[in-house]
Design a protein around this motif. Structure first.
Motif, mmCIF file in Angstrom:
data_model
loop_
_atom_site.group_PDB
_atom_site.id
_atom_site.type_symbol
_atom_site.label_atom_id
_atom_site.label_comp_id
_atom_site.label_asym_id
_atom_site.label_seq_id
_atom_site.Cartn_x
_atom_site.Cartn_y
_atom_site.Cartn_z
ATOM 1 N N ALA A 102 0.830 -1.212 0.000
ATOM 2 C CA ALA A 102 0.000 0.000 0.000
ATOM 3 C C ALA A 102 0.858 1.254 0.000
ATOM 4 N N ALA A 103 1.952 1.226 0.780
ATOM 5 C CA ALA A 103 2.839 2.396 0.848
ATOM 6 C C ALA A 103 3.531 2.649 -0.486
ATOM 7 N N VAL A 104 4.001 1.583 -1.137
ATOM 8 C CA VAL A 104 4.670 1.739 -2.433
ATOM 9 C C VAL A 104 3.719 2.339 -3.464
ATOM 10 N N ILE A 105 2.514 1.790 -3.556
ATOM 11 C CA ILE A 105 1.550 2.275 -4.553
ATOM 12 C C ILE A 105 1.164 3.726 -4.275
ATOM 13 N N THR A 106 0.903 4.053 -3.010
ATOM 14 C CA THR A 106 0.495 5.420 -2.664
ATOM 15 C C THR A 106 1.608 6.421 -2.945
ATOM 16 N N MET A 107 2.831 6.081 -2.538
ATOM 17 C CA MET A 107 3.972 6.984 -2.752
ATOM 18 C C MET A 107 4.222 7.197 -4.240
ATOM 19 N N LEU A 108 4.202 6.115 -5.018
ATOM 20 C CA LEU A 108 4.436 6.242 -6.458
ATOM 21 C C LEU A 108 3.301 7.008 -7.143
ATOM 22 N N ALA A 109 2.075 6.854 -6.642
ATOM 23 C CA ALA A 109 0.936 7.595 -7.206
ATOM 24 C C ALA A 109 1.106 9.094 -6.990
ATOM 25 N N ILE A 110 1.595 9.478 -5.803
ATOM 26 C CA ILE A 110 1.802 10.893 -5.499
ATOM 27 C C ILE A 110 2.915 11.471 -6.371
ATOM 28 N N THR A 111 4.048 10.746 -6.463
ATOM 29 C CA THR A 111 5.178 11.263 -7.247
ATOM 30 C C THR A 111 4.865 11.289 -8.744
ATOM 31 N N THR A 112 4.138 10.285 -9.237
ATOM 32 C CA THR A 112 3.759 10.271 -10.657
ATOM 33 C C THR A 112 2.817 11.418 -10.971
ATOM 34 N N GLY A 113 1.823 11.639 -10.092
ATOM 35 C CA GLY A 113 0.892 12.745 -10.295
ATOM 36 C C GLY A 113 1.587 14.087 -10.245
ATOM 37 N N ALA A 114 2.529 14.232 -9.292
ATOM 38 C CA ALA A 114 3.275 15.492 -9.183
ATOM 39 C C ALA A 114 4.127 15.724 -10.426
ATOM 40 N N LYS A 115 4.718 14.659 -10.954
ATOM 41 C CA LYS A 115 5.554 14.779 -12.161
ATOM 42 C C LYS A 115 4.724 15.229 -13.355
ATOM 43 N N VAL A 116 3.574 14.580 -13.560
ATOM 44 C CA VAL A 116 2.702 14.936 -14.691
ATOM 45 C C VAL A 116 2.231 16.375 -14.569
ATOM 46 N N GLN A 117 1.854 16.780 -13.353
ATOM 47 C CA GLN A 117 1.367 18.142 -13.137
ATOM 48 C C GLN A 117 2.485 19.161 -13.334
ATOM 49 N N MET A 118 3.684 18.810 -12.884
ATOM 50 C CA MET A 118 4.825 19.698 -13.042
ATOM 51 C C MET A 118 5.147 19.903 -14.525
ATOM 52 N N MET A 119 5.145 18.798 -15.284
ATOM 53 C CA MET A 119 5.424 18.893 -16.718
ATOM 54 C C MET A 119 4.358 19.725 -17.425
ATOM 55 N N SER A 120 3.110 19.561 -16.994
ATOM 56 C CA SER A 120 2.020 20.331 -17.588
ATOM 57 C C SER A 120 2.198 21.824 -17.340
ATOM 58 N N GLN A 121 2.625 22.172 -16.109
ATOM 59 C CA GLN A 121 2.842 23.581 -15.781
ATOM 60 C C GLN A 121 3.998 24.163 -16.582
ATOM 61 N N ILE A 122 5.059 23.384 -16.755
ATOM 62 C CA ILE A 122 6.206 23.864 -17.534
ATOM 63 C C ILE A 122 5.805 24.101 -18.983
ATOM 64 N N GLN A 123 4.993 23.179 -19.531
ATOM 65 C CA GLN A 123 4.535 23.341 -20.912
ATOM 66 C C GLN A 123 3.638 24.565 -21.071
ATOM 67 N N LYS A 124 2.897 24.896 -20.012
ATOM 68 C CA LYS A 124 2.028 26.073 -20.070
ATOM 69 C C LYS A 124 2.822 27.371 -20.114
ATOM 70 N N MET A 125 4.085 27.323 -19.738
ATOM 71 C CA MET A 125 4.903 28.526 -19.725
ATOM 72 C C MET A 125 5.269 29.000 -21.125
ATOM 73 N N GLY A 126 5.008 28.179 -22.112
ATOM 74 C CA GLY A 126 5.292 28.602 -23.481
ATOM 75 C C GLY A 126 6.023 27.541 -24.282
ATOM 76 N N THR A 127 5.861 27.588 -25.599
ATOM 77 C CA THR A 127 6.527 26.637 -26.479
ATOM 78 C C THR A 127 7.680 27.317 -27.206
ATOM 79 N N ASN A 128 8.663 26.534 -27.564
ATOM 80 C CA ASN A 128 9.845 27.042 -28.286
ATOM 81 C C ASN A 128 10.502 28.198 -27.528
ATOM 82 N N VAL A 129 10.435 28.150 -26.201
ATOM 83 C CA VAL A 129 10.901 29.283 -25.406
ATOM 84 C C VAL A 129 12.310 29.023 -24.864
ATOM 85 N N LEU A 130 13.156 30.030 -25.014
ATOM 86 C CA LEU A 130 14.486 30.044 -24.412
ATOM 87 C C LEU A 130 14.498 31.118 -23.331
#
Length: 405
Positions: A33-61
């Motif tokens: 239960a601990a492994v699944i819950t911890m991995l679910a939190i980190t996976t969700g945080a990763k997806v959300q983080m990537m989504s926020q970074i993509q929202k900052m703009g495309t082709n951006v330097l």
């Protein structure tokens, strides 16, 4: 005795000692239960983080100042003041792979509206910032180049800041105070959403960059220059052109180090991905300790079971059971215990992850990989920790076993 009969005997043994079996499985259940819950939190945080970074703009330097050195100690990236508004104009005019340039300055400040106040990020930007970083206007309008030129005291606010200051009321046309200076709110940004603790892109106020530099912050240098390349394919070319322009303007010659750094959104996403992987392995490793503890519990109970059933083992051997049959029987019982614990742990892990997601701002995402990983590990624990007791049972001398009381 075939596999089906062995499984039936294993289940009969588990059901005859329900409480002992449950306590034995408890370590496996908690670990899975601990492994699944911890991995679910980190996976969700990763997806959300990537989504926020993509929202900052495309082709951006993102061009930032370089590192400063104080007493032989190098500061972090951006610790030097080297970039100016003139640098951004030069990049726009001399780099063919660039379509938009948006310099920015920022700092947190206390903002007031009547009796309401909040501490938020004040962004000094140009009108191009809106398109470069993928922001949209929900109501009102964005300030124009003429506002930048005249250092107008106008502001465009994010959804979170609007709620903090105005509640549900329309902010357009209202006046707010930023460090004692009155600004008229002329626009409200469309919400980009919070990232669950990583960054709230709606908690900000945008004002003309010249107003921010001269009237609010009293600075001459910009914090960063956001550059939008023509396409993803032209980003390397854009980096090369920007580097040449800035080195020439800053009079950096030969092999001298740059006094600026250039990062792409791809670099930021890769860094975030690597950090997420490290965090995932760390949490999974910590949670796996429970599985190992549970495995030791399985081995302990199986050794007790061998002692309790020594006479039974002697009778089976006397009736013709081979050593490998005895070993297989006890190994199957250990695997069944671990597998049942794994199944219950998976259910608790999925339920726990969903519970955390519903009662907190964390984004959770249970993946099939995490379920298979934790379940497979629990079955492997049964094999690994069940082998020694099973081997011990198979080596018992039938005559001595029959005499055992």
């Amino acid at each position: 005795m075939n596999i089906i009969e062995s499984l039936a005997v294993a289940f009969e043994g588990i059901m005859s000692n329900k409480m002992r079996s449950l306590l034995t499985m408890l370590g496996i259940i908690i670990g899975v239960a601990a492994v699944i819950t911890m991995l679910a939190i980190t996976t969700g945080a990763k997806v959300q983080m990537m989504s926020q970074i993509q929202k900052m703009g495309t082709n951006v330097l993102i061009v930032r100042p370089g590192q400063a050195t104080f007493g032989g100690v190098r500061g972090g990236a951006g610790s030097r003041n080297t970039l100016t508004l003139e640098d951004s104009e030069a990049i726009m005019s001399k780099c063919s792979s660039v379509v938009e340039v948006a310099p920015e300055v920022s700092s947190n400040a206390q903002v007031k509206y009547t009796n309401n106040n909040t501490n938020t990020s004040i962004m000094g930007v140009t009108p191009e910032y809106l398109s470069v970083r993928n922001f949209d206007i929900q109501s009102g309008s964005f300030f124009k180049f003429s506002d930048v030129k005249s250092m107008s005291k106008v502001a465009v606010i994010g959804a979170t800041t609007s709620t903090d200051l105005f509640g549900g009321r329309d902010p357009i046309g209202k006046y707010i105070s930023i460090q004692g200076i009155r600004f008229k709110v002329i626009g409200l940004l469309k919400s980009k959403g919070s990232s669950g603790g990583f960054m709230d892109m709606d908690d900000m106020i945008m004002i003309p960059i010249t107003t921010a530099m001269k009237r609010v912050f009293g600075i001459q240098y910009v914090r960063a220059i956001n550059v939008q390349a023509v396409s993803m394919e032209s980003m390397d070319q854009a980096i090369s052109q920007i580097t040449k322009v800035l080195r020439r303007r800053h009079r950096i010659y030969n092999s001298a180090d740059d006094d600026f750094s250039i990062r792409s959104q791809a670099d930021i996403m890769e860094m975030a991905n690597e950090s997420s992987k490290t965090f995932t392995f760390l949490l999974a490793g910590i949670a796996s300790v429970s599985l190992l503890v549970g495995g030791i519990g399985v081995m302990n109970i199986m050794l007790v079971s061998v002692k309790e059933r020594t006479r039974e083992i002697g009778i089976r051997k006397a009736l013709g059971a081979r050593a490998k049959d005895i070993q297989r029987q006890f190994l199957i019982e250990a695997i069944v215990l671990s597998t049942l614990g794994g199944i219950i742990g998976v259910l608790f892990g999925i339920g726990g992850a969903k519970l955390i997601g519903s009662f907190s701002t964390f984004s959770v995402m249970v993946s099939l990989g995490s379920i298979l990983l934790s379940f497979g590990f629990s079955a492997a624990v049964g094999v690994f920790f069940g082998y020694y007791p099973a081997r011990s049972a198979s080596k018992l001398d039938p005559i001595e076993a029959l005499r055992y009381e």
